[in-house]
Design a protein around this motif. Sequence first.
Motif, PDB file in Angstrom:
ATOM      1  N   LEU A  55       0.710  -1.344   0.089  1.00 13.43           N
ATOM      2  CA  LEU A  55      -0.006  -0.029  -0.137  1.00 13.43           C
ATOM      3  C   LEU A  55       0.929   1.449   0.107  1.00 13.43           C
ATOM      4  O   LEU A  55       0.618   2.148  -0.901  1.00 13.43           O
ATOM      5  CB  LEU A  55      -0.938  -0.056   1.232  1.00 13.43           C
ATOM      6  CG  LEU A  55      -2.022  -0.950   1.087  1.00 13.43           C
ATOM      7  CD1 LEU A  55      -2.945  -1.020   2.322  1.00 13.43           C
ATOM      8  CD2 LEU A  55      -2.832  -0.905  -0.147  1.00 13.43           C
ATOM      9  N   ILE A  59       0.962   4.253  -3.033  1.00 15.98           N
ATOM     10  CA  ILE A  59       0.627   5.638  -2.683  1.00 15.98           C
ATOM     11  C   ILE A  59       1.816   6.396  -3.214  1.00 15.98           C
ATOM     12  O   ILE A  59       1.687   7.533  -3.987  1.00 15.98           O
ATOM     13  CB  ILE A  59       0.197   5.852  -1.533  1.00 15.98           C
ATOM     14  CG1 ILE A  59      -1.103   5.137  -0.910  1.00 15.98           C
ATOM     15  CG2 ILE A  59       0.340   7.518  -1.233  1.00 15.98           C
ATOM     16  CD1 ILE A  59      -1.311   5.276   0.328  1.00 15.98           C
ATOM     17  N   ASP A  60       3.034   5.905  -2.965  1.00 20.33           N
ATOM     18  CA  ASP A  60       4.325   6.497  -3.505  1.00 20.33           C
ATOM     19  C   ASP A  60       4.359   6.596  -4.953  1.00 20.33           C
ATOM     20  O   ASP A  60       4.777   7.808  -5.417  1.00 20.33           O
ATOM     21  CB  ASP A  60       5.403   5.856  -2.873  1.00 20.33           C
ATOM     22  CG  ASP A  60       5.689   6.022  -1.343  1.00 20.33           C
ATOM     23  OD1 ASP A  60       5.012   7.059  -0.940  1.00 20.33           O
ATOM     24  OD2 ASP A  60       6.378   5.416  -0.784  1.00 20.33           O
ATOM     25  N   TRP A  68      -4.792  12.974  -4.446  1.00 20.98           N
ATOM     26  CA  TRP A  68      -5.647  11.855  -4.724  1.00 20.98           C
ATOM     27  C   TRP A  68      -4.680  10.597  -5.022  1.00 20.98           C
ATOM     28  O   TRP A  68      -5.031   9.604  -5.441  1.00 20.98           O
ATOM     29  CB  TRP A  68      -6.247  11.971  -6.122  1.00 20.98           C
ATOM     30  CG  TRP A  68      -7.590  12.929  -5.912  1.00 20.98           C
ATOM     31  CD1 TRP A  68      -7.374  14.433  -6.133  1.00 20.98           C
ATOM     32  CD2 TRP A  68      -8.852  12.688  -5.653  1.00 20.98           C
ATOM     33  NE1 TRP A  68      -8.569  15.072  -5.876  1.00 20.98           N
ATOM     34  CE2 TRP A  68      -9.576  13.989  -5.463  1.00 20.98           C
ATOM     35  CE3 TRP A  68      -9.382  11.624  -5.310  1.00 20.98           C
ATOM     36  CZ2 TRP A  68     -10.813  14.189  -4.970  1.00 20.98           C
ATOM     37  CZ3 TRP A  68     -10.736  11.509  -4.619  1.00 20.98           C
ATOM     38  CH2 TRP A  68     -11.314  13.091  -4.574  1.00 20.98           C
ATOM     39  N   ALA A  69      -3.344  10.485  -4.486  1.00 18.35           N
ATOM     40  CA  ALA A  69      -2.486   9.706  -4.557  1.00 18.35           C
ATOM     41  C   ALA A  69      -2.874   8.305  -4.054  1.00 18.35           C
ATOM     42  O   ALA A  69      -2.451   7.227  -4.364  1.00 18.35           O
ATOM     43  CB  ALA A  69      -0.961   9.993  -4.030  1.00 18.35           C
ATOM     44  N   PHE A  70      -3.955   8.432  -3.135  1.00 19.79           N
ATOM     45  CA  PHE A  70      -4.297   7.024  -2.367  1.00 19.79           C
ATOM     46  C   PHE A  70      -5.397   6.409  -3.229  1.00 19.79           C
ATOM     47  O   PHE A  70      -5.733   5.275  -3.118  1.00 19.79           O
ATOM     48  CB  PHE A  70      -5.081   7.586  -1.005  1.00 19.79           C
ATOM     49  CG  PHE A  70      -6.546   8.252  -1.213  1.00 19.79           C
ATOM     50  CD1 PHE A  70      -7.491   7.600  -1.612  1.00 19.79           C
ATOM     51  CD2 PHE A  70      -6.290   9.590  -1.481  1.00 19.79           C
ATOM     52  CE1 PHE A  70      -8.848   8.307  -1.913  1.00 19.79           C
ATOM     53  CE2 PHE A  70      -7.576  10.376  -1.487  1.00 19.79           C
ATOM     54  CZ  PHE A  70      -8.760   9.821  -1.914  1.00 19.79           C
ATOM     55  N   ALA A  73      -4.314   2.953  -4.902  1.00 21.16           N
ATOM     56  CA  ALA A  73      -4.138   1.991  -3.797  1.00 21.16           C
ATOM     57  C   ALA A  73      -5.618   1.372  -3.294  1.00 21.16           C
ATOM     58  O   ALA A  73      -5.787   0.226  -3.054  1.00 21.16           O
ATOM     59  CB  ALA A  73      -3.292   2.400  -2.786  1.00 21.16           C
ATOM     60  N   PRO A 194       0.709   1.033  -9.354  1.00 23.43           N
ATOM     61  CA  PRO A 194      -0.068   1.332  -7.917  1.00 23.43           C
ATOM     62  C   PRO A 194      -1.510   0.424  -7.848  1.00 23.43           C
ATOM     63  O   PRO A 194      -1.652   0.065  -6.641  1.00 23.43           O
ATOM     64  CB  PRO A 194      -0.506   2.636  -8.287  1.00 23.43           C
ATOM     65  CG  PRO A 194       0.755   3.187  -9.237  1.00 23.43           C
ATOM     66  CD  PRO A 194       0.836   2.079 -10.196  1.00 23.43           C
ATOM     67  N   GLY A 198      -2.156  -2.421  -4.723  1.00 28.43           N
ATOM     68  CA  GLY A 198      -3.103  -2.417  -4.025  1.00 28.43           C
ATOM     69  C   GLY A 198      -4.079  -3.497  -4.017  1.00 28.43           C
ATOM     70  O   GLY A 198      -4.646  -4.003  -3.132  1.00 28.43           O
TER      71      GLY A 198
END
Length: 239
Positions: A55, A59-60, A68-70, A73, A194, A198
């Motif tokens: 995770l 995100i990275d 909105w990088a999450f 994931a 990503p 996830g």
Amino acid sequence: MVTEVLWGVLLPFFGTSLGAACVFFLHKLPGDGLQRVLLGFAAGVMAAASVWSLLIPAIDRAAPLGTWAFLPAAVGLWLGVLLLYRMDKKAPESSHTHTLTLAVTLHNVPEGMAVGAAYAGCLAAGGDLAPALTLALAIGIQNVPEGAVISLPLRAEGRPKPRAFAAGVLSGAVEPLGAALTIAAAQLIVPALPYLLGFAAGAMLYVVAVELLPTAARGGALSAAVGFTVMMVLDVALG
């Protein structure tokens, strides 16, 4: 340079195989108490790997999305959870070890792809392979307990040692394949990493919540904390 890339791609697979080989050191089947400890340890390892190996890197990698990088994931996580949920509904009689093996295998695919992406990036940047080798070594070390997570519960169910070992080895065989595929098609696959990371995290967390912790019950609580700590230390220390 081709040889260096090949060895680096194979390092995570070697780690999984080494962990799976621990099944040969068991002289008798574990009792109920030890089985709960093993399942608890597996739950801790998988929960920590889901966070730090999957995770957070997802995100990275989506950092260009800003706030909105999450999202990749989160979307991938729910896809993983829903896939395992549907599989449970269609095959409720399957043992927790089958689901566990599937989850770890799914988790190994994006890990292998992450190694492949690292090597592809190093090659594109001029050929310094040290950063990619560091990542491959870190994943290989953290894969040692993951190989044991598959082979030991299978042995506890009464499977012959060679079959339990083979299951652990095969779960890691997808990593060099994923790495090779990513290197060959980096421009197409890397943007999806990503979501894939996830997805693997969601599959693993589902297994932890539904299959492992309820079976381990109270007897596995402390071992779950130990497994979580071991994997957390490996992931953070080896970066």
